[in-house]
Design an enzyme around this catalytic site. Sequence first.
Site, PDB file in Angstrom:
ATOM      1  N   PRO A 104       0.835  -1.208   0.000  1.00 46.76           N
ATOM      2  CA  PRO A 104       0.000   0.000   0.000  1.00 46.76           C
ATOM      3  C   PRO A 104       0.874   1.264   0.000  1.00 46.76           C
ATOM      4  O   PRO A 104       1.897   1.310   0.691  1.00 46.76           O
ATOM      5  CB  PRO A 104      -0.793  -0.096   1.311  1.00 46.76           C
ATOM      6  CG  PRO A 104      -0.634  -1.496   1.796  1.00 46.76           C
ATOM      7  CD  PRO A 104       0.568  -2.089   1.145  1.00 46.76           C
ATOM      8  N   GLY A 108       2.715   3.877   5.548  1.00 46.94           N
ATOM      9  CA  GLY A 108       3.617   3.489   6.637  1.00 46.94           C
ATOM     10  C   GLY A 108       4.222   2.119   6.468  1.00 46.94           C
ATOM     11  O   GLY A 108       4.799   1.564   7.402  1.00 46.94           O
ATOM     12  N   ASP A 155      13.930   2.463   7.860  1.00 45.29           N
ATOM     13  CA  ASP A 155      13.121   1.871   6.781  1.00 45.29           C
ATOM     14  C   ASP A 155      14.002   1.206   5.726  1.00 45.29           C
ATOM     15  O   ASP A 155      13.767   0.046   5.344  1.00 45.29           O
ATOM     16  CB  ASP A 155      12.243   2.950   6.118  1.00 45.29           C
ATOM     17  CG  ASP A 155      11.151   3.448   7.052  1.00 45.29           C
ATOM     18  OD1 ASP A 155      11.055   2.938   8.178  1.00 45.29           O
ATOM     19  OD2 ASP A 155      10.396   4.346   6.652  1.00 45.29           O
TER      20      ASP A 155
HETATM   21  C1  MEV Z   1       8.701   6.092   9.101  1.00 42.54           C
HETATM   22  O1  MEV Z   1       8.468   4.790   8.586  1.00 42.54           O
HETATM   23  C2  MEV Z   1       9.468   6.013  10.389  1.00 42.54           C
HETATM   24  C3  MEV Z   1       9.743   7.366  11.070  1.00 42.54           C
HETATM   25  O2  MEV Z   1      10.345   7.033  12.319  1.00 42.54           O
HETATM   26  C4  MEV Z   1      10.668   8.222  10.252  1.00 42.54           C
HETATM   27  C5  MEV Z   1      12.108   7.719  10.193  1.00 42.54           C
HETATM   28  O3  MEV Z   1      12.484   6.852  10.957  1.00 42.54           O
HETATM   29  O4  MEV Z   1      12.850   8.257   9.353  1.00 42.54           O
HETATM   30  C6  MEV Z   1       8.468   8.125  11.338  1.00 42.54           C
END
Ligand code: MEV
Length: 324
Positions: A104, A108, A155
């Site tokens: 998706p 996230g 990520d």
């Molecule tokens: C995004 O998937 C994770 C966050 O912690 C941003 C990051 O780690 O760069 C929100």
Amino acid sequence: MGDEFPVLGRGIAPGKVILFGEHSVVYGRPAIAAPVTRVWAEAIVTPGEPGVGITIHAPDLNRRFGLAQAPPDEPLAFVVRLTLEALDLSSPPDWTITIRSTIPIAAGMGSGTAVSAAMARAIAAAADRALPNPVLSDLVYQVERLHHGSPSGVDNTVVSYAAPVYFIRGQPPQLLRIARPFWLVIADTGVPSSTREAVMAVRRAWEADRVRFEALFDRIAAIVERARAAIEGGDVDALGPLMDENHALLREMGVSSPELERLVTAARAHGAAGAKLVGAGRGGNMIALVERERTNAVAEALRSAGATRCIITQVRQEAANAYE
Ligand code: MEV
């Protein structure tokens, strides 16, 4: 895909979830993330038109364009250029790179990250060059920086290694041992989540009240340490309450939303051991820790509470080898 032409190279990369520690990881605290192999991005390199160089084709996005014509900040072209550079391929071959993804978007789950990793892997395979995980992860990190100013690196790490990781910004990732596999229901609010905007909102709030935010980050860091011990020690029962605690702190940081709250509440009411938002928040997905027998019932309850999509997945060690 690739039926008409010989496949010169193929790359695949999974989606991901942050089990514990999103946002605070940007500020040097630890996080734990795991790949989600039920969804993936795939890139395939096939021979292109002679003399044309590289063509990038994303049929799902209805896009097809030449690398040579793409502006410097076009993200897909940026991945290709970085990979060619990393592999020392000075003149781009006549290739078509076709990309598909079942992850998706803006939810996230690392869809852009996985597309970058899959493309880089496919190019390396087509060029018959090795692209070790640390090099791939660094390369994908450069692309992440294009998308949002100051990514922590969690990520690109979890997606590139395709393995559960314990991660602290600026340090080599530690691969996690999952002593006892566990089940998650991942549910999408259907509300797009912009990592850049959510990270910027937290930054503004942190600037306005550093003492309060540093304390929140420290509390999350303590949860991450307890979660690591529970995961490595096979104490799955401890993870649910830790997810609930992490979610409460993320809500205090201002990155939850009414839709996320509705799903988290519904999951708990239907027997989830714990639940939290995942990734940048303010939309996107949440996860619920659920016993295997209850996964379908919880997914059904989440759909009734407004989830637009549910993915049932197991977090386990074998994912570590899924894409090697
Ligand atoms: C995004 O998937 C994770 C966050 O912690 C941003 C990051 O780690 O760069 C929100």
